[in-house]
Design an enzyme around this catalytic site. Structure first.
Site, PDB file in Angstrom:
ATOM      1  N   CYS A   1     -20.192 -72.086-122.091  1.00  0.00           N
ATOM      2  CA  CYS A   1     -19.174 -72.359-123.125  1.00  0.00           C
ATOM      3  C   CYS A   1     -19.312 -73.746-123.740  1.00  0.00           C
ATOM      4  CB  CYS A   1     -17.767 -72.207-122.551  1.00  0.00           C
ATOM      5  SG  CYS A   1     -17.414 -70.532-122.030  1.00  0.00           S
TER       6      CYS A   1
ATOM      7  N   ASN B   1     -10.945 -64.944-124.057  1.00  0.00           N
ATOM      8  CA  ASN B   1     -11.981 -65.975-123.991  1.00  0.00           C
ATOM      9  C   ASN B   1     -13.041 -65.705-125.062  1.00  0.00           C
ATOM     10  OD1 ASN B   1     -13.651 -68.055-123.259  1.00  0.00           O
ATOM     11  ND2 ASN B   1     -13.999 -67.375-121.154  1.00  0.00           N
TER      12      ASN B   1
ATOM     13  N   SER C   1     -15.252 -71.029-109.846  1.00  0.00           N
ATOM     14  CA  SER C   1     -15.403 -71.529-111.227  1.00  0.00           C
ATOM     15  C   SER C   1     -14.175 -72.344-111.647  1.00  0.00           C
ATOM     16  CB  SER C   1     -15.663 -70.377-112.212  1.00  0.00           C
ATOM     17  OG  SER C   1     -14.495 -69.616-112.465  1.00  0.00           O
TER      18      SER C   1
ATOM     19  N   THR D   1     -10.333 -61.341-118.606  1.00  0.00           N
ATOM     20  CA  THR D   1     -10.619 -62.629-119.256  1.00  0.00           C
ATOM     21  C   THR D   1     -11.773 -62.494-120.250  1.00  0.00           C
ATOM     22  OG1 THR D   1     -12.098 -63.399-117.476  1.00  0.00           O
ATOM     23  CG2 THR D   1      -9.766 -63.927-117.248  1.00  0.00           C
TER      24      THR D   1
ATOM     25  N   GLU E   1     -23.758 -68.120-125.977  1.00  0.00           N
ATOM     26  CA  GLU E   1     -24.357 -67.692-124.711  1.00  0.00           C
ATOM     27  C   GLU E   1     -24.535 -66.184-124.709  1.00  0.00           C
ATOM     28  OE1 GLU E   1     -21.636 -67.772-121.269  1.00  0.00           O
ATOM     29  OE2 GLU E   1     -20.348 -68.999-122.534  1.00  0.00           O
TER      30      GLU E   1
ATOM     31  N   LYS F   1      -3.542 -75.385-115.566  1.00  0.00           N
ATOM     32  CA  LYS F   1      -4.026 -76.075-114.359  1.00  0.00           C
ATOM     33  C   LYS F   1      -4.657 -77.414-114.727  1.00  0.00           C
ATOM     34  CE  LYS F   1      -5.277 -71.758-111.926  1.00  0.00           C
ATOM     35  NZ  LYS F   1      -4.516 -71.615-110.711  1.00  0.00           N
TER      36      LYS F   1
ATOM     37  N   HIS G   1     -10.612 -76.244-122.935  1.00  0.00           N
ATOM     38  CA  HIS G   1     -11.353 -74.988-122.969  1.00  0.00           C
ATOM     39  C   HIS G   1     -10.435 -73.924-122.344  1.00  0.00           C
ATOM     40  CE1 HIS G   1     -14.230 -71.873-122.422  1.00  0.00           C
ATOM     41  NE2 HIS G   1     -14.232 -71.969-121.107  1.00  0.00           N
TER      42      HIS G   1
ATOM     43  N   SER H   1     -19.699 -73.625-117.921  1.00  0.00           N
ATOM     44  CA  SER H   1     -20.099 -73.405-116.534  1.00  0.00           C
ATOM     45  C   SER H   1     -21.541 -73.816-116.336  1.00  0.00           C
ATOM     46  CB  SER H   1     -19.927 -71.927-116.185  1.00  0.00           C
ATOM     47  OG  SER H   1     -18.575 -71.646-115.971  1.00  0.00           O
TER      48      SER H   1
END
Ligand code: HMG
Length: 396
Positions: free
Chosen positions: A121, A289, A214, A164, A89, A256, A247, A322
């Site tokens: 991603c 990332n 996000s 990030t 990207e 999470k 990811h 995303s």
């Protein structure tokens, strides 16, 4: 109920290579410079070091270096490749794909199909799925595919997304009877949804992101892709992989997602996290990332850091891009796959530590036009970005 078929575990990842920039900045130092408690970054986000690309490193050079690493590790040669897809990207040209530059740098054959894939991603996973379908369709005619995930993540100095960021590339050689991980193509659970959680308009070098939204979008997509994967695998079977790879925009996000998986499966998240997820986060926590390559960097980390043998074990993958497109699928680790991966960790120690001032200067210099100077050509044999000559990017 799942029907066994030809494509279940016939194809997959045959070799894997990694490339990361030669410099990094500790997030503790960045936090202090931004007036933020360091624990917010190191524990709150779960990242300790952030890779920073230098002026001679870009999406192309990282891609070429990762592919060369995969070739060396797997004993694969450029002549074996019949398809080369670069998922990115952060491409370097609106028209000419990164895979075209990579073909030149690696000497891929002229009868090789080359192109670039984009969906934030998820772009690398889009390439992986395309390569698997290409093999299963019979179009490969004995050749292998090279799928490279390469990116430089960039949000802007002082922005909430800044800690990030990261940069790096993971190259996957995809083939039949793979020596690392066979993928179950029959149970790939897909979930897509038009959301504006993260984007980068054509005129901007920095990504725009609605950060907290996000996170919600990522978890919603996990729920959707997980349900589809479970439906295809047969809901009467328990979902009990020996490791889960997510990811990883930052380690806390994987935390999470894992909490959600445990909630959906009725399991204890605290007990299972250390055993099933933590080995996959060791390397990402020292790089940040890497966008398209993030999930596959977690795979490299698992192979390098798992204290247990994974021979013949099932591993779960969750890819999120995303915008959004997500996929949950499973792979089976080929016996012996972990051999040689521990060296990746040692390689991370061989990077230059930057001060925050040096990092900021490097960040800003990426916006300045750079004219090619052939005298800078690499003595190390590594691909380097030398600059631009008459609008053409020059590598050496
Ligand atoms: P923020 O708003 O500055 O941070 O940005 P926060 O207030 O949400 O705090 C982060 C965590 O630190 C929280 O943990 C705090 O409690 C904790 P949580 O509650 O979430 O568990 N915290 C502390 N912990 C210890 N000591 C302290 C302390 N203070 C706070 N003193 C945000 C965070 C992630 C939103 C921001 O960094 C951002 O916008 N990042 C970019 C977007 C992103 O990474 N999104 C992830 C999901 S979308 C995705 O993965 C796709 C992506 O890779 C792009 C693509 O597909 O191409 C991004």
């Amino acid at each position: 109920m799942l029907q066994c078929n030809m494509t279940q575990f016939s194809y997959g990842i045959d070799a894997l290579g990694v490339a990361v920039p030669s410099a990094y900045v500790p997030l503790e130092d960045l936090a202090l410079a931004r007036g933020v408690p360091p624990l917010k970054y190191t524990e709150g986000l779960g990242t300790s070091l952030m890779a920073v690309a230098g002026p001679d490193e870009d999406t192309v050079t990282l891609a070429a270096r990762a592919a060369a690493d995969a070739f060396e590790r797997g004993g694969v040669s450029a002549a074996d490749i019949g398809l080369c897809i670069v998922g990115t990207e952060t491409a370097v040209d609106h028209s000419k794909p990164v895979s075209s530059f990579v073909q030149g740098l690696l000497g891929l054959p002229a009868n090789c199909r080359i192109f670039e894939t984009k969906h934030a991603c998820y772009g690398g996973t889009a390439g992986l799925m395309t390569a698997l379908d290409w093999l299963a369709s019979g179009s490969a005619r004995g050749k292998k595919a090279l799928v490279i995930c390469s990116d430089i993540a960039r949000y802007g100095l002082g922005s909430p997304g800044e800690p990030t960021q990261g940069a790096g590339s993971v190259a996957l050689v995809i083939g039949e009877a793979p020596r690392l991980v066979a993928i179950d193509m029959a149970t790939v659970g897909t979930h897509s949804n038009h959301v504006y959680d993260f984007w980068r308009p054509l005129e901007s070098k920095d990504a725009f992101v609605d950060g907290h939204y996000s996170v919600t979008c990522y978890l919603d997509a996990f729920r959707g892709a997980h349900a589809e994967h479970r439906r295809l695998a047969g809901t009467d079977r328990p979902d009990r992989p020996s490791a889960l790879l997510y990811h990883v925009p930052y380690g806390k996000m994987a935390h999470k997602a894992h909490r959600l998986w445990c909630e959906l499966e009725g399991l204890d998240a605290v007990e299972s996290f250390e055993r099933l997820v933590a080995p996959g986060l060791v390397i990402p926590s020292r790089i940040g990332n890497v966008y398209t390559g993030s999930l596959y960097l977690a795979l490299a980390s698992l192979l390098a850091c798992s204290p247990e043998s994974l021979d013949g074990r099932d591993v779960s993958f969750f890819s999120y891009g995303s915008g959004s497109c997500a996929e949950r699928f499973r792979g089976r680790v080929t016996p012996g796959a972990q051999r040689g991966f521990a060296s990746l960790l040692a390689r991370l120690d061989d990077r230059r530590k930057l001060t925050v001032a040096e990092y900021e200067a490097m960040f800003r210099s990426r916006d300045e036009p750079r004219l090619a100077s052939m005298s800078e050509a690499s003595a190390s044999g590594r691909a380097r970005f030398l600059g631009v000559d008459a609008g053409k990017r020059v590598y050496g």
